[in-house]
Design a protein around this motif. Structure first.
Motif, PDB file in Angstrom:
ATOM      1  N   GLN A 101       0.863  -1.186   0.000  1.00 57.19           N
ATOM      2  CA  GLN A 101       0.000   0.000   0.000  1.00 57.19           C
ATOM      3  C   GLN A 101       0.892   1.225   0.000  1.00 57.19           C
ATOM      4  OE1 GLN A 101      -2.252  -0.879   3.611  1.00 57.19           O
ATOM      5  NE2 GLN A 101      -4.065  -1.072   2.323  1.00 57.19           N
ATOM      6  N   LYS A 102       0.383   2.287  -0.618  1.00 58.23           N
ATOM      7  CA  LYS A 102       1.164   3.517  -0.650  1.00 58.23           C
ATOM      8  C   LYS A 102       0.239   4.708  -0.474  1.00 58.23           C
ATOM      9  CE  LYS A 102       4.454   6.444  -1.468  1.00 58.23           C
ATOM     10  NZ  LYS A 102       5.550   6.657  -0.522  1.00 58.23           N
ATOM     11  N   VAL A 130      -2.872   5.661  -2.703  1.00 53.39           N
ATOM     12  CA  VAL A 130      -2.633   5.706  -4.142  1.00 53.39           C
ATOM     13  C   VAL A 130      -2.539   4.284  -4.677  1.00 53.39           C
ATOM     14  CG1 VAL A 130      -1.145   6.646  -5.920  1.00 53.39           C
ATOM     15  CG2 VAL A 130      -1.325   7.806  -3.737  1.00 53.39           C
ATOM     16  N   VAL A 131      -1.939   3.421  -3.888  1.00 50.97           N
ATOM     17  CA  VAL A 131      -1.878   2.005  -4.232  1.00 50.97           C
ATOM     18  C   VAL A 131      -2.566   1.253  -3.102  1.00 50.97           C
ATOM     19  CG1 VAL A 131      -0.368   0.038  -4.618  1.00 50.97           C
ATOM     20  CG2 VAL A 131       0.262   2.285  -5.506  1.00 50.97           C
ATOM     21  N   LYS A 132      -3.545   0.424  -3.502  1.00 52.31           N
ATOM     22  CA  LYS A 132      -4.348  -0.269  -2.482  1.00 52.31           C
ATOM     23  C   LYS A 132      -4.109  -1.761  -2.585  1.00 52.31           C
ATOM     24  CE  LYS A 132      -7.976   3.188  -3.051  1.00 52.31           C
ATOM     25  NZ  LYS A 132      -9.140   3.495  -3.868  1.00 52.31           N
ATOM     26  N   GLY A 169      -2.810   8.567 -12.793  1.00 53.74           N
ATOM     27  CA  GLY A 169      -3.340   8.601 -11.436  1.00 53.74           C
ATOM     28  C   GLY A 169      -3.843   7.258 -10.965  1.00 53.74           C
ATOM     29  N   SER A 170      -3.568   6.200 -11.723  1.00 55.27           N
ATOM     30  CA  SER A 170      -4.081   4.898 -11.324  1.00 55.27           C
ATOM     31  C   SER A 170      -3.121   4.166 -10.401  1.00 55.27           C
ATOM     32  CB  SER A 170      -4.354   4.047 -12.563  1.00 55.27           C
ATOM     33  OG  SER A 170      -3.167   3.884 -13.304  1.00 55.27           O
ATOM     34  N   GLY A 171      -1.930   4.725 -10.205  1.00 53.70           N
ATOM     35  CA  GLY A 171      -0.984   4.120  -9.271  1.00 53.70           C
ATOM     36  C   GLY A 171       0.107   3.316  -9.931  1.00 53.70           C
ATOM     37  N   LYS A 172       0.107   3.237 -11.258  1.00 51.11           N
ATOM     38  CA  LYS A 172       1.101   2.380 -11.922  1.00 51.11           C
ATOM     39  C   LYS A 172       2.510   2.941 -11.802  1.00 51.11           C
ATOM     40  CE  LYS A 172       0.116   4.329 -16.518  1.00 51.11           C
ATOM     41  NZ  LYS A 172      -0.407   5.617 -16.037  1.00 51.11           N
ATOM     42  N   GLY A 211      -5.773   2.506  -8.008  1.00 49.67           N
ATOM     43  CA  GLY A 211      -4.830   1.921  -7.054  1.00 49.67           C
ATOM     44  C   GLY A 211      -4.871   0.402  -6.956  1.00 49.67           C
ATOM     45  N   ARG A 212      -5.645  -0.240  -7.827  1.00 51.29           N
ATOM     46  CA  ARG A 212      -5.702  -1.709  -7.797  1.00 51.29           C
ATOM     47  C   ARG A 212      -5.420  -2.260  -9.185  1.00 51.29           C
ATOM     48  NH1 ARG A 212      -8.428  -3.120  -3.109  1.00 51.29           N
ATOM     49  NH2 ARG A 212      -9.825  -1.479  -2.385  1.00 51.29           N
TER      50      ARG A 212
END
Lengths: 431, 366
Positions: free
Chosen positions: B17-18, B26-28, B47-50, B218-219
């Motif tokens: 997670q971040k 941001v990252v779930k 903005g998807s966390g990649k 984030g997933r």
């Protein structure tokens, strides 16, 4: 609109068979004229306020007509003076000891000086190079009408100094308006009786020492501003805009305060009964009798000037750091560099243009700085510009002031040239 | 499709997670394993966390929670320069004050390699990307494509086992991008390096990767090989994000094994394959790829449900025809047909019946 006109004319003339370049020049001349008119005010302003005064100054440093020309203040009529003496100097080579005709010429010139009420002016010119000679002229001119042959004896009776060979050497030099003697004086040099260049007495050597001190202090201040400004500029460059704006205001705040106010605040802080000393004594770090002398010496000049010139270093540094993409350092790190290596080999070299610009800016400003050293410098914190001001305002030896200023200008140009050779002026980035 | 065991995984994210601000993630809960030699693409909108995931792997961001393993060892506390991961950036990040050769020499110098060995590796590295003649140029004298080739060579020159690429082709024009896509995949497979590639360009992801992880919110929404991702999207986001997609909304009326009946909001009834629906009465979004839509009755199954459609626009695109239809109340329903000799060219205003194989029509979450 002028573009359309230009296109139309160009096509027409080429169809006519006229040379294309000519047609183009004519088409563009209107726009060029307009552009020129727009820059004309600035051009005139620079010519009047910058080029002309500098030219004047340079001329004055090699030209002083105090001993050759009298200008009547009221009418502006110019009358050559000391013409007889000049004639004798021309006829006799340097080193000839003055004989009766020489004194006769001098006496005739003194009469003329008295008539023009100009002995002070001529005396002052000689006084620049041989102090104490001004009164010689005023005294002799007062009695010039009563002088009778043999003039040599008559003048020596008035004052023995009229026989001084040094005086005659100076008068010979001054009888020509153009002279390099002011430059020699500005470098602590003078001419001996034979006209050879020698150093002046050790206890009168001030200018070279002052040039050296100015150079040293300016370099020191430049270095200090660099050391202080680099981290701030970096912080400014990496902070989000919202925070960096606030910090930037703090950096610029000194700019919005009067220079005089800032300098006097330093005086409040640094003087021996000032805030810093009081705090140190109050905290028991310092004994009351050992208060630090931080002002009216070089330390005061360095502290105050470093503070005042700091923004000039921060801004160019900031302007080169801001656009440096953080991915450069990241790339270096991912390639195996420690954070120190990444800084040293990747980040720092990219900020060199800003360092160059900031250093040049601060150094040039510091070299010519005047107010701050005058207020907090005391005796040994004075810079060369303080002496230039002294000769402009107090001793009124403008030619010497001009020579000092010209030397300063020349020195800076040489440093600029060196900088260009070493770093490259196109590497400079001011903003 | 995380069916690889963590033990033989080369790169592994475990419950990562971040958060940047302590308020939003941001990252779930990211779980991902990669075998050695795989080319994996992280695909997703901005903005998807990649990119955050990539930066955590590279060591420029720290995971707020969870463990990242490289070759079985946790690397959370290892600084970036000790991870030995090659990285390629979108803006190339070539050091502007160094020549191309010096740029390539940099990672070797910091590793204390001798001069002759360095020069040999630099030459080999440049040859690999067909830039052998450019060692003495400055990056600013090169075109974008050349710069990216150099950046690639620099990331590979110290022979890392893992290379990360952060939208490396984003700033290039289409044609160059396609050439470089091809070159990068070839190089990666040839050298046997494990690659994590981040992009928001789905064609890039499909053409280059062994597997694609589609990120959103984030997933990882789906992790699958490109063909599976395109043909069998597991949810509406993936279906919409990868390729062109027609979506019709409705309610599940009946589920019988591999088939369900969906009543669209306009009242019509269609057959679909239940993918992401659980029970009768669920709202669903039905997804059909434009090239799987059929209007030639003879090619449809007996008894298949069809929909009435009106042709709104016919777009000639050379190799294919793209026809826009009004179907079930929406007027951006697209049908793609191949430009074949026997292919019918529809005309605007024409009324047709369209249908499809039930397995091509996937009932996903609403």
């Amino acid at each position: 609109m002028s573009d359309a006109m230009a296109n139309g004319q160009q096509m027409l003339t080429t169809a006519d068979g006229k040379p294309l370049k000519q047609a183009l020049a004519r088409a563009q001349s209107h726009a060029k004229r307009r552009a020129f008119l727009l820059v004309l005010p600035l051009l005139a302003f620079i010519l009047i306020t910058f080029v002309a005064p500098i030219g004047q100054m340079l001329k004055r440093s090699v030209h002083n007509d105090g001993f050759t020309m009298h200008t009547d203040i009221g009418s502006g009529v110019e009358t050559p003076i000391m013409v007889n003496l000049k004639g004798w100097f021309k006829a006799n080579p340097a080193g000839t000891s003055p004989d009766e005709p020489a004194y006769a010429a001098l006496a005739a010139d003194l009469v003329e000086l008295k008539r023009l009420r100009a002995p002070g002016q001529a005396g002052t010119r000689i006084n620049y190079e041989l102090s104490g000679s001004r009164s010689l002229f005023t005294k002799a001119a007062r009695k010039a009408d009563k002088l009778e042959p043999p003039y040599k004896q008559a003048l020596l009776d008035l004052d023995e100094d009229w026989g001084d060979p040094a005086l005659w050497r100076v008068m010979r030099d001054a009888s020509s308006a153009y002279t390099s003697n002011f430059y020699l004086a500005a470098m602590d040099r003078t001419r001996d009786l034979d006209g050879k260049v020698i150093m002046v007495n050790e206890n009168r050597q001030v200018y070279v020492k002052l040039f050296k001190r100015t150079l040293f202090l300016s370099l020191l201040i430049t270095f200090l501003t660099f050391v202080l400004a680099y981290p701030i500029a970096h912080l400014l460059a990496v902070l989000p805009l919202r925070h960096s704006n606030l910090l930037m205001i703090l950096v610029l705040l000194p700019f919005w305060t009067s220079l005089l106010v800032r300098t006097t605040s330093w005086m409040v802080l640094l003087q021996s009964q000032g805030v810093v000393n009081d705090t140190l004594v109050g905290m028991g770090i310092l004994g009351d009798e050992n208060r630090l002398q931080m002002m009216y010496n070089q330390l005061g000049t360095v502290i105050a000037m470093t503070h005042i010139l700091l923004p000039f270093m921060v801004l160019p540094l900031y302007s080169v750091m801001r656009p440096i993409n953080p991915s450069y350092v990241r790339a270096a790190r991912s390639l195996g560099a420690t954070s120190w290596t990444a800084f040293r080999r990747v980040y720092f070299p990219q900020t060199v243009p800003g360092i160059g610009a900031g250093a040049l800016l601060v150094f040039i400003l510091a070299v010519g700085y005047y107010i701050t050293p005058a207020l907090v410098g005391g005796a040994d914190g004075q810079l060369i510009s303080n002496l230039i001001a002294f000769h402009m305002q107090k001793s009124l030896n403008w030619s010497l002031a001009a020579a000092l200023a010209a030397l300063l200008l020349g020195g800076i140009l040489i440093l600029y040239w060196l900088y260009d050779r070493l770093v490259g002026i196109d590497n400079l980035k001011l903003g | 499709m995380a069916d690889h065991q963590t033990s033989d995984a080369f790169v592994a994210f475990e419950r990562v997670q971040k958060s940047y601000d302590g308020e939003t993630l941001v990252v779930k809960d990211l779980n991902l394993t990669m075998p050695k030699g795989e080319f994996l693409t992280m695909l997703g909108p901005s903005g998807s966390g990649k990119t955050t995931c990539l930066m955590m792997l590279a060591g420029f961001e720290t995971a707020t929670h969870g463990e990242i393993l490289l070759d079985g060892k946790p690397i959370n506390n290892i600084p970036p320069h000790k991870r030995g991961i090659g990285m390629v950036f979108q803006n190339y990040a070539l050091f502007p004050h160094m020549t191309v050769g010096e740029n390539l020499s940099f990672p070797l110098e910091v590793r204390g390699m001798g001069k002759s060995e360095r020069e040999e590796k630099i030459m080999r590295g440049l040859e690999r990307v067909q830039m052998g003649a450019f060692a003495n140029r400055r990056p600013s004298q090169l075109s974008g494509g050349q710069q990216q080739r150099i950046a690639l060579a620099r990331a590979l020159v110290f022979e890392p086992e893992l290379v990360l690429m952060d939208e490396p082709l984003g700033a290039l024009d289409k044609q160059l991008r396609e050439t470089l896509q091809f070159e990068i995949t070839h190089l990666a497979h040839e050298l046997g390096i494990t690659t994590v590639y981040v992009t928001h360009d789905q064609t890039e992801a499909l053409t280059m990767s062994d597997r694609v992880a589609v990120f959103d919110d984030g997933r990882i929404q789906q992790l699958a090989p490109p063909d599976k991702l395109y043909e069998e999207p597991m949810n509406s986001f993936v279906a919409q994000f990868i390729g062109e997609n027609n979506a019709l909304e409705g309610v599940v009326k009946e589920i019988k094994g591999d088939l369900c009946v969906v009543q669209l909001d306009s009242g019509e009834v269609i057959d679909a394959k239940p993918v992401n629906v659980n029970k009768v009465g669920d709202r669903t979004r039905v997804s059909i790829r434009p090239e799987r839509v059929e209007f030639n009755k003879s090619r449809l199954q007996e008894g298949a449900h069809t929909l009435k459609a009106e042709v709104l626009e016919f777009i000639y695109m050379g190799d294919i025809f793209r026809t826009r239809l009004r179907v079930a109340g929406i007027d951006d329903f697209i049908v793609k047909t191949r430009n074949a000799p026997d292919q019918e060219r529809l005309r605007p205003g024409q009324q047709i019946d369209i249908g499809w194989l039930p397995q091509d029509c996937r009932a996903l979450d609403a």
